[in-house]
Design an enzyme around this catalytic site. Sequence first.
Site, PDB file in Angstrom:
ATOM      1  N   HIS A  71     -47.517  24.247  28.582  1.00 49.30           N
ATOM      2  CA  HIS A  71     -46.679  23.503  27.631  1.00 49.30           C
ATOM      3  C   HIS A  71     -45.292  23.250  28.216  1.00 49.30           C
ATOM      4  O   HIS A  71     -44.696  22.199  27.983  1.00 49.30           O
ATOM      5  CB  HIS A  71     -46.571  24.258  26.303  1.00 49.30           C
ATOM      6  CG  HIS A  71     -47.735  24.010  25.404  1.00 49.30           C
ATOM      7  ND1 HIS A  71     -47.617  23.687  24.076  1.00 49.30           N
ATOM      8  CD2 HIS A  71     -49.074  24.032  25.645  1.00 49.30           C
ATOM      9  CE1 HIS A  71     -48.817  23.514  23.531  1.00 49.30           C
ATOM     10  NE2 HIS A  71     -49.716  23.729  24.469  1.00 49.30           N
ATOM     11  N   ASP A  72     -44.778  24.205  28.978  1.00 49.27           N
ATOM     12  CA  ASP A  72     -43.480  23.987  29.607  1.00 49.27           C
ATOM     13  C   ASP A  72     -43.556  22.794  30.557  1.00 49.27           C
ATOM     14  O   ASP A  72     -42.739  21.868  30.488  1.00 49.27           O
ATOM     15  CB  ASP A  72     -43.051  25.244  30.377  1.00 49.27           C
ATOM     16  CG  ASP A  72     -41.626  25.112  30.893  1.00 49.27           C
ATOM     17  OD1 ASP A  72     -40.807  24.442  30.218  1.00 49.27           O
ATOM     18  OD2 ASP A  72     -41.309  25.674  31.967  1.00 49.27           O
ATOM     19  N   VAL A  75     -43.957  19.011  29.202  1.00 52.31           N
ATOM     20  CA  VAL A  75     -42.863  18.432  28.427  1.00 52.31           C
ATOM     21  C   VAL A  75     -41.577  18.595  29.226  1.00 52.31           C
ATOM     22  O   VAL A  75     -41.088  19.710  29.397  1.00 52.31           O
ATOM     23  CB  VAL A  75     -42.740  19.117  27.048  1.00 52.31           C
ATOM     24  CG1 VAL A  75     -41.729  18.379  26.174  1.00 52.31           C
ATOM     25  CG2 VAL A  75     -44.095  19.194  26.359  1.00 52.31           C
ATOM     26  N   SER A  81     -37.949  24.670  29.262  1.00 52.01           N
ATOM     27  CA  SER A  81     -37.494  24.095  27.989  1.00 52.01           C
ATOM     28  C   SER A  81     -38.334  24.567  26.797  1.00 52.01           C
ATOM     29  O   SER A  81     -37.864  24.556  25.668  1.00 52.01           O
ATOM     30  CB  SER A  81     -37.504  22.564  28.056  1.00 52.01           C
ATOM     31  OG  SER A  81     -38.753  22.094  28.528  1.00 52.01           O
ATOM     32  N   THR A 197     -61.220  29.355  28.783  1.00 49.95           N
ATOM     33  CA  THR A 197     -62.154  30.484  28.876  1.00 49.95           C
ATOM     34  C   THR A 197     -61.543  31.750  28.277  1.00 49.95           C
ATOM     35  O   THR A 197     -62.225  32.764  28.130  1.00 49.95           O
ATOM     36  CB  THR A 197     -62.567  30.745  30.350  1.00 49.95           C
ATOM     37  OG1 THR A 197     -63.625  31.699  30.373  1.00 49.95           O
ATOM     38  CG2 THR A 197     -61.407  31.262  31.182  1.00 49.95           C
ATOM     39  N   SER A 252     -66.516  36.463  25.522  1.00 51.81           N
ATOM     40  CA  SER A 252     -65.650  36.911  26.627  1.00 51.81           C
ATOM     41  C   SER A 252     -64.278  36.254  26.559  1.00 51.81           C
ATOM     42  O   SER A 252     -63.719  35.870  27.569  1.00 51.81           O
ATOM     43  CB  SER A 252     -66.311  36.639  27.986  1.00 51.81           C
ATOM     44  OG  SER A 252     -66.317  35.258  28.272  1.00 51.81           O
TER      45      SER A 252
END
Length: 331
Positions: A71-72, A75, A81, A197, A252
């Site tokens: 995610h860093d 964006v 950020s 996973t 798992s």
Amino acid sequence: MATRKLFSVLFLQFMFVVLLVLDPANAHKELKVGFYEKSCPEAEAIVKKVMVEILSKAPTLAAPLIRLHFHDCFVRGCDGSVLLDSSTKQAEKDFASNLSLRGFQIIDRVKSALEKACPGVVSCADILAIVARDAAATIKGPSWEVETGRKDGRVSSITEASDNLPPPYANITLLIRIFQGKGLSIKDLVVLSGAHTVGTSHCHSFDYRLYNFTGKLGTTDPKLDPNYIKRLKSKCNKLGDETTLAEMDPGSFKTFDASYYTLVAKRMGLFESDAALLNNTKTKSYVKLQAATGGSTFFDDFGVSMVNMGRIGVLTGKAGEIRKQCSKVNK
Ligand code: HEM
Ligand SMILES: *[C@@H]1O[C@H](CO)[C@@H](O)[C@H](O)[C@H]1NC(C)=O
Ligand SMILES: *[C@@H]1O[C@H](CO)[C@@H](O)[C@H](O)[C@H]1NC(C)=O
Ligand SMILES: *[C@@H]1O[C@H](CO)[C@@H](O)[C@H](O)[C@H]1NC(C)=O
Ligand SMILES: *[C@@H]1O[C@H](CO)[C@@H](O)[C@H](O)[C@H]1NC(C)=O
């Protein structure tokens, strides 16, 4: 004559360096493995120690920590950020916040351990990259050499998060477009999706596939195995549940293995974005190969693609800052 030639060679080299430094698309060339070798020799060992301490007690925190780096990077580039707080709840982390990110306190713990050893040296963006690697490795997944040398940005925006993160309902065309827009390949897309996973998802991220697929109540997604739909419905028993969590890789979900591809191949990928990997010849053949071979190349591929992801839009050199606290820009 010879001096003139020497001058023009030197000038060209100089211009090359200038371009390298000024062109943001080239900034990642200033990243390197072991960036803190001299300035903070123990940096990576310190991160590792904190991570092992935490994950040995709470292994389910590994997944969200891998996700934070993703995610860093998507964006505004890998600039830390995603860690910034906003008093008005308008930062990246506030996007779909009820369904979203976890693990911020752990980044803060790692940061304070590093600040004790080497104040003001290691960026929060680099911490996210190292932590993601250690999180994967600690739950029996791959390990890789992490490039470091990123600086931290000073801006974080909820709209940029909503504009840049792939939604779970994305089809293959949209996924490829988003990844290519970040300089990542179709292979990076199918490899990095393998991070699913591990971890859990809120029911609300996929419940429309079980109850309201076409926009008419009672319809289901034909791309999802009917028996799996039944199982998922018993876990997520109503539409719009923002609290209940489902394992993304049942059986798992705490171990980083290649079983994601087995599930996707059997039409048991949780999100439409997972199922979409069967709708492109390249991604489909990768899924089938990893499913058939128990992940013959997945671990090596994952390391390569994580390094590629870690290069997106980085700030290096004089750009950016080294934050003192990961949730706040420096005063
Ligand atoms: C390809 C596009 C992707 C989409 C559409 C997507 C979407 C999502 C969604 C909707 C969730 C569940 C959020 C929730 O409801 O709690 C999730 C979880 C997760 N994602 Fe992705 N993701 C993508 C790619 C990635 C990548 C590239 C990584 C890392 C390399 C990643 C790592 C994870 C992890 C580890 C979780 C579990 C988090 C937890 O247990 O809290 N995802 N993703
Ligand atoms: C999101 O979470 C907050 C606090 O946990 C809660 O008050 C709010 O109702 C939730 N929003 C939705 C749409 O469920
Ligand atoms: C894929 O999704 C995009 C954006 O949501 C949409 O415009 C496009 O029509 C979809 N493509 C296919 C083949 O369904
Ligand atoms: C079902 O899906 C449609 C179309 O996306 C949406 O407008 C509607 O609100 C959904 N129904 C419920 C109960 O969530
Ligand atoms: C992708 O999905 C479309 C629509 O269902 C289908 O016509 C096409 O053959 C699929 N492509 C691949 C490579 O699976």
